[in-house]
Design a protein around this motif. Structure first.
Motif: not given
Length: 190
Positions: A65-94
């Protein structure tokens, strides 16, 4: 020509290909129109470069999974769900058409939960990288349940080929990515 014969042909001649059910059906439909022309004619169709390109375009997704995707999710958490911290990310589908879809397991930053210890995780079964949106949260679960939810919602077109499983798409959120984001936020806010 049967699906097994199609599989055998590619196992022998192009073992790098994963022949999914979807690919088998597409090839089977084409081949059925030409079966009267004989086995050699069918083998020439299967070995044709256009057919190989057809198969390549429909191969299950794999890879990191590209690092930029992880970065975008972290930015989303920071802005919209600051009470959460990402643990893992997976593809939804292959499936190749779903290359922008992911699932995210996160944890409450303060480790608290309305339902007590052990239920501070959430599984979001839809991160859309194109729209930068996070949806379908399953809140207040333990880690094992969050992973089970992600697995249950994973679209596997490979026919359970381990190389394309959800486990092989897992990427942990790293502290380095979060530290880099914080550094960028500080520079931007100055």
């Amino acid at each position: 020509m049967t699906n097994d014969a199609i599989l055998d042909f590619y196992k022998e001649n192009s073992p790098e290909f994963v022949i999914t059910k979807r690919i088998q059906e597409g090839i089977g439909n084409l081949i059925s129109k030409h079966e009267s022309k004989g086995e050699e004619y069918i083998h020439n169709i299967l070995a044709n470069e256009k057919m190989k390109n057809y198969i390549r375009q429909r191969q299950p997704l794999s890879g990191e999974i590209p690092d930029i995707v992880v970065s975008h999710v972290e930015e989303y958490f920071s802005k919209h769900l600051p009470e959460y911290k990402g643990v893992e990310i997976y593809r939804k589908s292959n499936h190749p058409d779903d290359s922008y879809l992911y699932e995210v397991v996160a944890k409450r930053s303060d480790n608290s939960s309305f339902f007590g210890e052990g239920s501070e995780y959430v599984c979001f079964t839809s991160w859309n990288e194109k729209t930068q949106s996070l949806n379908h949260g399953h809140y207040n679960v333990d880690y094992e349940k969050a992973i089970a939810i992600a697995k249950e919602n994973y679209n596997d077109i490979s026919g359970n080929d381990e190389r394309f499983s959800i486990e092989n798409s897992k990427k942990p959120f790293s502290e380095n990515v979060m530290q880099q984001q914080e550094s960028v936020r500080r520079r931007v806010s100055r």
